[in-house]
Design a protein around this motif. Structure first.
Motif, mmCIF file in Angstrom:
data_model
loop_
_atom_site.group_PDB
_atom_site.id
_atom_site.type_symbol
_atom_site.label_atom_id
_atom_site.label_comp_id
_atom_site.label_asym_id
_atom_site.label_seq_id
_atom_site.Cartn_x
_atom_site.Cartn_y
_atom_site.Cartn_z
ATOM 1 N N ASN A 74 74.879 41.524 16.713
ATOM 2 C CA ASN A 74 75.336 41.354 18.097
ATOM 3 C C ASN A 74 74.513 42.175 19.081
ATOM 4 N N PHE A 75 74.263 43.429 18.739
ATOM 5 C CA PHE A 75 73.508 44.313 19.627
ATOM 6 C C PHE A 75 72.052 43.879 19.775
ATOM 7 N N SER A 76 71.542 43.114 18.802
ATOM 8 C CA SER A 76 70.142 42.682 18.870
ATOM 9 C C SER A 76 69.876 41.839 20.114
ATOM 10 N N LYS A 77 70.941 41.225 20.679
ATOM 11 C CA LYS A 77 70.784 40.387 21.870
ATOM 12 C C LYS A 77 70.411 41.207 23.097
ATOM 13 N N ILE A 78 70.786 42.483 23.107
ATOM 14 C CA ILE A 78 70.530 43.316 24.290
ATOM 15 C C ILE A 78 69.550 44.450 24.024
ATOM 16 N N ALA A 79 69.177 44.668 22.766
ATOM 17 C CA ALA A 79 68.293 45.789 22.432
ATOM 18 C C ALA A 79 66.957 45.699 23.163
ATOM 19 N N GLY A 80 66.314 44.523 23.084
ATOM 20 C CA GLY A 80 65.019 44.341 23.734
ATOM 21 C C GLY A 80 65.088 44.496 25.241
ATOM 22 N N PRO A 81 65.985 43.771 25.906
ATOM 23 C CA PRO A 81 66.086 43.900 27.363
ATOM 24 C C PRO A 81 66.399 45.317 27.835
ATOM 25 N N ILE A 82 67.297 46.033 27.133
ATOM 26 C CA ILE A 82 67.625 47.401 27.549
ATOM 27 C C ILE A 82 66.403 48.304 27.442
ATOM 28 N N SER A 83 65.603 48.098 26.401
ATOM 29 C CA SER A 83 64.405 48.931 26.230
ATOM 30 C C SER A 83 63.366 48.656 27.315
ATOM 31 N N GLU A 84 63.484 47.505 27.993
ATOM 32 C CA GLU A 84 62.514 47.127 29.024
ATOM 33 C C GLU A 84 63.080 47.233 30.439
ATOM 34 N N ILE A 85 64.228 47.891 30.589
ATOM 35 C CA ILE A 85 64.921 47.906 31.882
ATOM 36 C C ILE A 85 64.097 48.565 32.984
ATOM 37 N N ASP A 86 63.296 49.561 32.645
ATOM 38 C CA ASP A 86 62.498 50.258 33.670
ATOM 39 C C ASP A 86 61.525 49.318 34.387
ATOM 40 N N GLY A 87 61.049 48.299 33.692
ATOM 41 C CA GLY A 87 60.088 47.386 34.297
ATOM 42 C C GLY A 87 60.712 46.130 34.885
ATOM 43 N N LEU A 96 70.941 41.171 33.064
ATOM 44 C CA LEU A 96 71.173 42.013 31.896
ATOM 45 C C LEU A 96 72.621 42.486 31.851
ATOM 46 N N VAL A 97 73.178 42.831 33.007
ATOM 47 C CA VAL A 97 74.586 43.241 33.082
ATOM 48 C C VAL A 97 75.484 42.130 32.535
ATOM 49 N N GLU A 98 75.165 40.890 32.875
ATOM 50 C CA GLU A 98 75.939 39.755 32.377
ATOM 51 C C GLU A 98 75.870 39.665 30.852
ATOM 52 N N VAL A 99 74.665 39.814 30.309
ATOM 53 C CA VAL A 99 74.479 39.697 28.856
ATOM 54 C C VAL A 99 75.156 40.861 28.132
ATOM 55 N N ILE A 100 75.049 42.071 28.677
ATOM 56 C CA ILE A 100 75.724 43.226 28.066
ATOM 57 C C ILE A 100 77.231 42.998 28.062
ATOM 58 N N GLY A 101 77.757 42.483 29.177
ATOM 59 C CA GLY A 101 79.188 42.209 29.254
ATOM 60 C C GLY A 101 79.639 41.222 28.195
ATOM 61 N N GLU A 102 78.901 40.134 28.036
ATOM 62 C CA GLU A 102 79.236 39.125 27.024
ATOM 63 C C GLU A 102 79.176 39.730 25.619
ATOM 64 N N THR A 103 78.169 40.588 25.387
ATOM 65 C CA THR A 103 77.973 41.173 24.058
ATOM 66 C C THR A 103 79.094 42.124 23.691
ATOM 67 N N ILE A 104 79.439 43.040 24.588
ATOM 68 C CA ILE A 104 80.489 44.020 24.251
ATOM 69 C C ILE A 104 81.867 43.353 24.168
ATOM 70 N N ASP A 105 82.075 42.292 24.938
ATOM 71 C CA ASP A 105 83.344 41.562 24.862
ATOM 72 C C ASP A 105 83.474 40.895 23.494
ATOM 73 N N TYR A 106 82.378 40.330 23.013
ATOM 74 C CA TYR A 106 82.386 39.683 21.703
ATOM 75 C C TYR A 106 82.589 40.720 20.601
ATOM 76 N N ILE A 107 81.906 41.859 20.721
ATOM 77 C CA ILE A 107 82.034 42.926 19.721
ATOM 78 C C ILE A 107 83.464 43.439 19.649
ATOM 79 N N TRP A 108 84.056 43.695 20.811
ATOM 80 C CA TRP A 108 85.416 44.251 20.840
ATOM 81 C C TRP A 108 86.434 43.271 20.239
ATOM 82 N N SER A 109 86.226 41.992 20.442
ATOM 83 C CA SER A 109 87.211 40.979 20.043
ATOM 84 C C SER A 109 86.933 40.370 18.668
ATOM 85 N N ASP A 110 85.887 40.835 17.985
ATOM 86 C CA ASP A 110 85.478 40.231 16.719
ATOM 87 C C ASP A 110 86.512 40.516 15.623
ATOM 88 N N ASP A 111 87.186 39.471 15.146
ATOM 89 C CA ASP A 111 88.219 39.626 14.110
ATOM 90 C C ASP A 111 87.631 39.873 12.724
#
Length: 236
Positions: A74-87, A96-111
């Protein structure tokens, strides 16, 4: 010899980074002590990759290995973009905020994940993510020179930064104050509040108001009045 030394130094750095992320523990665990070495979102992402790898190699805890595998995917979806945020451009940061939101929502709710992602750990992740996003916005604003650049440029940049802050703030409030309180993995504490993001928004509004008032004065006063009142040098 030189290559061998570089490889050894690289291995040492990697080992130290892993140890820090694990909170100094020799045995892979995701208790609160492991948060001590998690200083950025990438640290948390790499922590779970380490967790999966270490439990595979040492055959310690199958549940933690599976949890590490799920979170790494799940985190692999945001790892690359977060590492490139400075540019990134600000429009990309908002995406990126949208993608992080979707990712953490999925992680929190994963049964499928046992034990589920913990509330203390998520609070920490939200905090360090807020710091990462805010630091990027501050860097953008410093580069512009808020007090001497044309107000049209400043106004646009401030609006973009404020939009990103409010987007992230609203996501945190919605997840932790409404949605996650209704999940099987229930958020038990109060909704997450980030004073850093709140203060950043407040400062963006203050700067906008000051520059807006100054712009209005510049249009209303004659050149003689501007000179007499020192309006041109008010921000020095």
């Amino acid at each position: 010899v030189s290559k061998q030394m570089k490889d050894l130094v690289g291995s040492l750095k990697a080992g130290l980074a892993t140890t820090l992320r694990m909170g100094g523990s020799k045995r892979p665990t995701d208790d609160s002590d492991s948060l001590k070495g998690i200083l950025s979102p990438l640290d948390e992402i790499e922590f779970w990759a380490d967790m999966e790898k270490m439990n595979v190699e040492n055959n310690n805890d199958e549940k933690l290995r599976q949890k590490g595998e799920i979170l790494s995917q799940n985190f692999s979806k945001i790892a690359g973009p977060i590492s490139e945020i400075d540019g990134m451009k600000l429009s990309q940061v908002n995406e990126l905020v949208e993608v992080i939101g979707e990712t953490i929502d999925y992680i929190w709710s994963d049964d499928k994940m046992e034990p589920p992602y913990g509330e203390e750990r998520m609070r920490h992740f939200l905090k360090i993510t807020s710091s990462t996003i805010g630091a990027k916005l501050e860097k953008e604003l410093v580069a512009l020179d808020l007090w001497s650049s044309p107000f049209s440029d400043v106004r646009m940049k401030l609006a973009e930064c404020k939009r990103i802050c409010n987007n992230w703030k609203e996501k945190m409030a919605t997840f932790t104050g409404i949605h996650w309180k209704q999940e099987r993995n229930r958020w038990k504490g109060p909704a997450y509040y980030d004073p850093y993001i709140e203060n950043l928004i407040k400062r963006l509004v203050e700067i906008h108001d000051l520059r807006s008032q100054h712009d209005e004065l510049m249009r209303l006063l004659s050149p003689e009045e501007q000179s007499r009142l020192g309006v041109m040098s008010v921000f020095e």
